[in-house]
Write a protein that holds these residues in place. Structure first.
Motif, PDB file in Angstrom:
ATOM      1  N   GLU A 141       0.840  -1.199   0.000  1.00  0.00           N
ATOM      2  CA  GLU A 141       0.000   0.000   0.000  1.00  0.00           C
ATOM      3  C   GLU A 141       0.873   1.246   0.000  1.00  0.00           C
ATOM      4  N   LYS A 194      -3.478   4.161  -1.342  1.00  0.00           N
ATOM      5  CA  LYS A 194      -4.563   4.079  -0.365  1.00  0.00           C
ATOM      6  C   LYS A 194      -5.029   5.449   0.092  1.00  0.00           C
ATOM      7  N   ALA A 227      -8.229   6.782  -4.595  1.00  0.00           N
ATOM      8  CA  ALA A 227      -7.736   7.013  -3.234  1.00  0.00           C
ATOM      9  C   ALA A 227      -8.375   8.271  -2.659  1.00  0.00           C
TER      10      ALA A 227
END
Length: 471
Positions: free
Chosen positions: A23, A48, A72
């Motif tokens: 991530e 993310k 995101a």
């Protein structure tokens, strides 16, 4: 866990790319998003979060485009009010990223939504802070930019910043790494270091604003002392960062429209566009399109465009060195200048070969300047910053900073000749182009500026350390 600082020298701006266990998060991204998308794909990680430390004034962030392209969410701190989907996080809220966490530390003062993100590593250790414009290396964020929006004076904002630093940041361990949003050259502070990374312990020992014995009153006085007016484009960039903006790809397509010399001339007449020549100052001096303004791409291009062209909606026609058109458009977009009409196909050479009118700048070498100038009789204008002038200057010269040219140009006597210089020729050519565009021909610009003048026997004042001046 991996942290990478992506530093852009033209804006003296630091964005941050953080990955952990597949991530990623990006802090304070620049306008153009493709480099981030390429990096995410190369590392095979999923974006993310997009963290914003505050509503930036000196550049347009890529948060809106990046969120649309990746899905995101955009994260701001408390008090953030966006006109697009975003998370206005609570003070102390944590966001998990792979095996690490980012904790929201609300640190108002530069702006009221200003937030520092504390990175807590895999072992639960407080590892680093992404301090935005709250804490720089050697300085802190100026407290005068958000006065209108916050309905507070700069002194009240400075007092708020004092407590943010002492209650939220200085309580952290000394080995915490400090990753700021800007370094030396940014207009968001007044005494920033050329270093772009430090530790909190080093800053406690060396940063004037973090002195342990400093009172609130002393902090307010020192932080607000000597602040120069912010560039005119700052408020417009804040609005774009709050409300959203045209996509970078659309802006790029506008700027990359190639115009023949005839089409370029017609567009200039029809639109009233600013003709912006981004070539090196030496090339510009030898020949340029009348009424064009030279701000070289090889210097602090975007900040000077923002400082001297007050309205980001100003239509702009571009002249660049062939092959640098896209870079020019990209840098203009970073500070919100999106109203681009196109660029001159083939550059200035195409214009010259077409037999169109050209103009030149009366430029001489420092040696020629030394042989022609008569101290006390000749008028010499130094357009460097006041701190540079105070440190050392040609005797009997006048301090007229480039940033204030729209004020001091009104006092020029068109019948009185003057010499003009900056530090190395970049800024003085900007000034020369503005002067010529407004009809002044009564000046001589000095190639190489004060750096070259110091190698001559021209009388100069004694050197004084600029650090002492700034303090």
């Amino acid at each position: 866990m991996q942290i990478e600082q992506i530093y852009t020298g033209c804006l003296a701006q630091g964005a941050y790319y953080i990955t952990s266990n597949g991530e990623a998060a990006i802090v304070d991204p620049l306008r153009e998003t493709q480099p981030y998308l390429d990096r995410l794909e190369r590392d095979q990680v999923k974006l993310k979060y997009i963290f914003e430390t505050h509503f930036h004034a000196d550049f347009v962030s890529g948060h809106v485009d990046l969120s649309k392209q990746t899905g995101a969410p955009i994260v701001y701190g408390p008090n953030a009010s966006c006109e697009f989907d975003c998370i206005s996080a609570k003070d102390g809220q944590t966001f998990e990223l792979g095996n690490v966490k980012l904790k929201v530390l609300h640190t108002p003062g530069h702006t009221m939504e200003s937030t520092t993100y504390l990175l807590i590593d895999e072992n639960g250790k407080e590892h680093a802070i992404f301090s935005g414009d709250t804490l720089f290396i050697g300085d802190v964020g100026r407290p005068d930019l958000a006065q209108k929006a916050a309905s507070m004076t700069q002194e009240e904002l400075a007092a708020t910043l004092y407590h943010s630093l002492r209650d939220k940041i200085m309580t952290l361990p000394d080995d915490v790494i400090v990753y700021p949003a800007h370094g030396a050259g940014s207009a968001c502070g007044k005494n920033m270091s050329k270093e772009t990374v430090s530790t909190l312990g080093e800053q406690k020992a060396t940063n004037y604003a973090l002195r342990a014995d400093m009172t609130e009153a002393e902090f307010v006085k020192e932080v607000t002392y000597g602040l120069l007016p912010p560039p005119a484009y700052f408020g417009m960039n804040v609005a774009m960062n709050k409300k959203g903006y045209n996509s970078f790809e659309n802006v790029l397509n506008l700027g990359m429209r190639a115009l023949t010399p005839a089409g370029f001339e017609a567009a200039a007449e029809e639109t009233g566009a600013l003709i912006l020549d981004t070539r090196k100052n030496g090339d510009f001096a030898k020949g340029f399109i009348p009424q064009s303004i030279n701000i070289g791409i090889d210097g602090d291009f975007a900040p000077w465009v923002g400082a001297l062209v007050a309205d980001v909606n100003q239509p702009i026609l571009i002249i660049s060195t062939v092959g640098q058109e896209e870079e020019t458009v990209t840098r203009l977009s970073r500070v919100g200048f999106d109203n681009l009409i196109g660029h001159l196909e083939g550059g200035f050479e195409a214009w010259s070969k077409s037999g169109n009118e050209i103009d030149t700048i009366n430029r001489i070498t420092a040696e020629e300047f030394a042989s022609q100038v008569q101290i006390g009789e000749s008028k010499v204008i130094d357009i460097r910053k006041e701190s540079e002038y105070s440190a050392e200057h040609v005797e009997e010269s006048y301090s007229k900073p480039l940033a204030n040219i729209n004020e001091w140009i009104k006092d020029i006597n068109p019948k009185e000749h003057f010499f003009m210089h900056c530090a190395g020729g970049y800024r003085s050519m900007i000034a020369a182009s503005i002067l010529e565009a407004r009809g002044f021909r009564n000046f001589t610009e000095v190639q190489g500026g004060f750096n070259a003048i110091t190698e001559t026997n021209i009388p100069k004042t004694d050197f004084v350390c600029q650090t002492k001046i700034l303090k």
